[in-house]
Write a protein that holds these residues in place. Structure first.
Motif, PDB file in Angstrom:
ATOM      1  N   ALA A   1     -45.147 -31.459  55.123  1.00 55.16           N
ATOM      2  CA  ALA A   1     -44.783 -30.388  54.190  1.00 55.16           C
ATOM      3  C   ALA A   1     -44.195 -31.002  52.922  1.00 55.16           C
ATOM      4  N   ILE A   2     -44.676 -30.537  51.780  1.00 61.46           N
ATOM      5  CA  ILE A   2     -44.260 -31.101  50.481  1.00 61.46           C
ATOM      6  C   ILE A   2     -43.899 -29.946  49.548  1.00 61.46           C
ATOM      7  N   THR A   3     -42.723 -30.046  48.926  1.00 58.22           N
ATOM      8  CA  THR A   3     -42.213 -28.898  48.150  1.00 58.22           C
ATOM      9  C   THR A   3     -41.882 -29.292  46.698  1.00 58.22           C
ATOM     10  N   PRO A   4     -41.832 -28.292  45.804  1.00 60.88           N
ATOM     11  CA  PRO A   4     -41.504 -28.529  44.392  1.00 60.88           C
ATOM     12  C   PRO A   4     -40.015 -28.301  44.111  1.00 60.88           C
ATOM     13  N   TRP A   5     -39.659 -28.294  42.821  1.00 63.63           N
ATOM     14  CA  TRP A   5     -38.240 -28.299  42.441  1.00 63.63           C
ATOM     15  C   TRP A   5     -37.705 -26.946  42.003  1.00 63.63           C
ATOM     16  N   ASN A   6     -38.539 -25.911  41.981  1.00 62.23           N
ATOM     17  CA  ASN A   6     -38.021 -24.644  41.421  1.00 62.23           C
ATOM     18  C   ASN A   6     -37.217 -23.830  42.436  1.00 62.23           C
ATOM     19  N   PHE A   7     -37.720 -23.774  43.672  1.00 65.10           N
ATOM     20  CA  PHE A   7     -36.973 -23.133  44.773  1.00 65.10           C
ATOM     21  C   PHE A   7     -37.005 -24.104  45.952  1.00 65.10           C
ATOM     22  N   PRO A   8     -36.261 -25.199  45.869  1.00 62.14           N
ATOM     23  CA  PRO A   8     -36.441 -26.267  46.863  1.00 62.14           C
ATOM     24  C   PRO A   8     -36.170 -25.808  48.288  1.00 62.14           C
ATOM     25  N   LEU A   9     -35.173 -24.951  48.451  1.00 61.20           N
ATOM     26  CA  LEU A   9     -34.799 -24.571  49.814  1.00 61.20           C
ATOM     27  C   LEU A   9     -35.700 -23.456  50.343  1.00 61.20           C
ATOM     28  N   LEU A  10     -35.861 -22.410  49.560  1.00 63.43           N
ATOM     29  CA  LEU A  10     -36.644 -21.266  50.038  1.00 63.43           C
ATOM     30  C   LEU A  10     -38.078 -21.690  50.350  1.00 63.43           C
ATOM     31  N   LEU A  11     -38.675 -22.461  49.454  1.00 70.43           N
ATOM     32  CA  LEU A  11     -40.068 -22.846  49.684  1.00 70.43           C
ATOM     33  C   LEU A  11     -40.193 -23.803  50.862  1.00 70.43           C
ATOM     34  N   SER A  12     -39.125 -24.522  51.186  1.00 72.81           N
ATOM     35  CA  SER A  12     -39.129 -25.336  52.420  1.00 72.81           C
ATOM     36  C   SER A  12     -39.205 -24.427  53.641  1.00 72.81           C
ATOM     37  N   PHE A  13     -38.434 -23.333  53.604  1.00 74.12           N
ATOM     38  CA  PHE A  13     -38.429 -22.457  54.783  1.00 74.12           C
ATOM     39  C   PHE A  13     -39.679 -21.579  54.862  1.00 74.12           C
ATOM     40  N   TRP A  14     -40.403 -21.418  53.755  1.00 73.43           N
ATOM     41  CA  TRP A  14     -41.719 -20.762  53.839  1.00 73.43           C
ATOM     42  C   TRP A  14     -42.643 -21.618  54.709  1.00 73.43           C
ATOM     43  N   LYS A  15     -42.335 -22.892  54.831  1.00 72.68           N
ATOM     44  CA  LYS A  15     -43.148 -23.792  55.648  1.00 72.68           C
ATOM     45  C   LYS A  15     -42.504 -24.017  57.025  1.00 72.68           C
ATOM     46  N   ILE A  16     -41.204 -24.354  57.008  1.00 71.33           N
ATOM     47  CA  ILE A  16     -40.535 -24.712  58.259  1.00 71.33           C
ATOM     48  C   ILE A  16     -40.630 -23.562  59.274  1.00 71.33           C
ATOM     49  N   ALA A  17     -40.296 -22.337  58.840  1.00 73.20           N
ATOM     50  CA  ALA A  17     -40.184 -21.235  59.813  1.00 73.20           C
ATOM     51  C   ALA A  17     -41.527 -20.921  60.496  1.00 73.20           C
ATOM     52  N   PRO A  18     -42.612 -20.701  59.741  1.00 77.62           N
ATOM     53  CA  PRO A  18     -43.868 -20.415  60.451  1.00 77.62           C
ATOM     54  C   PRO A  18     -44.428 -21.627  61.196  1.00 77.62           C
ATOM     55  N   ALA A  19     -44.274 -22.833  60.613  1.00 73.67           N
ATOM     56  CA  ALA A  19     -44.806 -24.026  61.295  1.00 73.67           C
ATOM     57  C   ALA A  19     -44.154 -24.175  62.666  1.00 73.67           C
ATOM     58  N   LEU A  20     -42.843 -23.983  62.712  1.00 78.73           N
ATOM     59  CA  LEU A  20     -42.131 -24.163  63.990  1.00 78.73           C
ATOM     60  C   LEU A  20     -42.458 -23.038  64.965  1.00 78.73           C
ATOM     61  N   LEU A  21     -42.476 -21.801  64.489  1.00 77.93           N
ATOM     62  CA  LEU A  21     -42.783 -20.711  65.418  1.00 77.93           C
ATOM     63  C   LEU A  21     -44.146 -20.950  66.064  1.00 77.93           C
ATOM     64  N   ALA A  22     -45.108 -21.413  65.282  1.00 82.62           N
ATOM     65  CA  ALA A  22     -46.461 -21.629  65.818  1.00 82.62           C
ATOM     66  C   ALA A  22     -46.505 -22.781  66.819  1.00 82.62           C
ATOM     67  N   GLY A  23     -45.433 -23.571  66.896  1.00 83.95           N
ATOM     68  CA  GLY A  23     -45.381 -24.658  67.878  1.00 83.95           C
ATOM     69  C   GLY A  23     -45.650 -26.035  67.310  1.00 83.95           C
TER      70      GLY A  23
END
Ligand code: NAD
Length: 481
Positions: free
Chosen positions: A139-161
């Protein structure tokens, strides 16, 4: 020594190398971030691959830990928001909202149902269509919303296993590293690994043999490189890329109302939002009123250091972006545009730029055709609505857009003609975890959020249980099933 550490395999990992992170409100380096080595990246992917074996088997644990992570985020806003303001520049209140929204995304995915679909259940067979995790995600993120855009990836990636290795932007690594530290005991070791470094670290990740999926948010230019890196290994990709969102004002709109709303949709996060309004098309009869309304907001809004309580807009995040906005505005002015407000950098340290409304320009000017990603908005007049729609669509971008008018049915019919992933009517930037978000054309591949975004972290698997005594059935198409 770095002031922050990476998180790999559940451990705090210091590095030999570090790089400086600048506070955009001063332009000065205020912290050192760890520079991940190739060996450390290998260790992160190894840890993620090992953790994936058990993680994918325990859905209850995945949901419980995502909820726990949301709790940690909610309890840590006071610690995280000042770090985010320090490295990103946004006002403290907005930084707190970003932390809060990250928790909301965790909660949403923790509770999202993932039903297996039954497509046949009769005397012959039980056939189910399930979703299976892909394995390890880069997962690779930009600088405008560093935290929120990380969790757009972390949360679904983890739920899916899946498990993941995440790299924030070198301009804004600190909040994400800190969250890695705060969540180190929440997830089993190796499930979430946070590394940091420059752009080359991103390239190492996309060519690494372990990850089966790259979830990338950033510029179109880099997105294309990511797609090329993924191709030889057939890694799955989701690309959330740049936008040049048009707002089309219709002739029955109230100029004062739309000026207020469009200003908010364009200058949120100082214009540094992929789906911010980046060009406005206004009918000739309303043009002067809309321009003056926008300019009045731009002149009135308080720009300042994000730590000052009355600041509503902060600085531009980094020097290259600051230079780019300066260049695009200067180019427009030199080609005959008029600055109804602003038009130049502010005379103070840091990367501050006056909120700028540009009038008297049209398509064919760089700031209209390119993504400015900053506090400068071109306003273009039109005579014929069909022509305005064509101009809005005459671009490689296709992230989102909006249409503004009193007759909402008519506005919705125009919105349906926009070639973009989200078409708003009388609003802009209305986003939620339920809504799939993605771009047409060069603005991306795939979507994030909602069940559709979750699906992108999975593969289909058909589980076909034969009910025949000898294990062989003939289905209606005459095929052996
Ligand atoms: P960028 O493309 O420069 O960098 C994004 C990330 O990619 C960073 O972490 C960077 O280090 C990394 N990177 C750079 N080169 C790489 C390479 N060759 N391989 C792999 N990774 C590499 O973008 P940016 O300047 O950080 O962000 C601004 C852009 O992001 C804007 O165009 C904006 O519209 C876009 N954006 C899109 C969305 C969306 O959801 N569509 C959201 C936010 C931002």
């Amino acid at each position: 020594m770095s002031d922050f550490v990476m998180s790999i395999a559940g451990e705090a990992v210091p590095t030999e190398g570090t790089f400086g992170v600048r506070n955009p409100a001063t332009g000065e380096v205020f912290a050192q971030a760890p520079e991940c080595s190739r060996e450390q990246l290998n260790a992160a992917f190894d840890a993620a691959a090992k953790a994936a074996r058990d993680w994918k088997l325990d859905e209850a644990l995945r949901r419980a830990t995502l909820l726990k992570a949301a709790g940690v985020l909610l309890a840590s806003g006071g610690e995280l928001a000042p770090i985010l303001t320090g490295e990103q520049g946004k006002p403290l209140g907005d930084a707190g909202i970003e932390v809060f929204a990250s928790a909301i995304w965790c909660q949403y995915f923790a509770n999202l149902e993932t039903p297996t679909q039954i497509i046949q259940d009769n005397d012959e067979a039980l056939v189910e269509v399930a979703r299976r995790p892909l394995g390890v995600v880069a997962a690779i993120t930009p600088w405008n919303f560093p935290l929120l855009l990380s969790f757009w990836k972390i949360a679904p990636a983890l739920l899916a296993g899946n498990t993941l290795v995440l790299k924030p932007s070198p301009f804004t690594p600190l909040t994400t590293l800190k969250v890695g530290e705060l969540l180190r005991d929440v997830f089993p070791p190796g499930v979430v690994n946070i590394v940091s470094g420059g752009d080359e670290l991103g390239a190492w990740m996309t060519t690494h043999p372990v990850p089966r999926k790259i979830s990338f948010t950033g510029s179109i230019e880099t997105g294309k490189k990511v797609a090329m890196s993924a191709a030889p290994d057939l890694k799955r990709v989701t690309l959330e890329l740049g936008g040049n969102d048009p707002a089309i004002v219709l002739d029955d709109a109230d100029p004062a109302i739309v000026a207020t709303a469009i200003f908010a949709g364009a200058f949120n996060n100082n214009g540094q939002v992929c789906s911010a309004i980046k060009r406005v098309y206004v009918p000739e009869a309303l043009y002067d009123d809309v321009v003056e309304g926008l300019a009045a907001h731009a002149k009135a809004i308080k720009v300042g250091d994000g730590t000052e309580p009355d600041s509503k807009l902060g600085p531009i995040n980094n020097e290259p972006q600051f230079e780019r906005v300066k260049e695009l505005v200067a180019d427009a002015l030199s080609h005959g545009a008029r600055a109804a407000s602003g038009g130049q950098a502010m005379d103070r340290p840091g990367y501050f730029f006056e909120p700028t409304i540009l009038a008297g320009l049209s398509d064919g000017t760089r700031i209209v055709d390119e993504e400015q990603f900053g506090p400068a908005l071109p306003v273009i007049s039109y005579r014929d609505l069909g022509d305005a729609i064509d101009r809005a669509n005459a671009t490689h971008f296709g992230l989102s857009g909006s249409v503004w008018g009193a007759d909402t049915e008519r506005a919705a019919a125009v919105a349906a003609q926009l070639e973009c992933g989200t078409a708003w009517v009388n609003t802009h930037l209305a986003l939620s975890p339920e809504q799939p978000f993605g771009g047409f054309k060069w603005s991306g591949i795939g979507v994030e959020n909602g069940p559709w975004g979750l699906a992108e972290f999975t593969e289909f698997q058909v589980v076909h249980r034969s009910k025949a005594a000898n294990g062989l059935n003939m289905n209606t198409a005459g095929l052996v099933s």
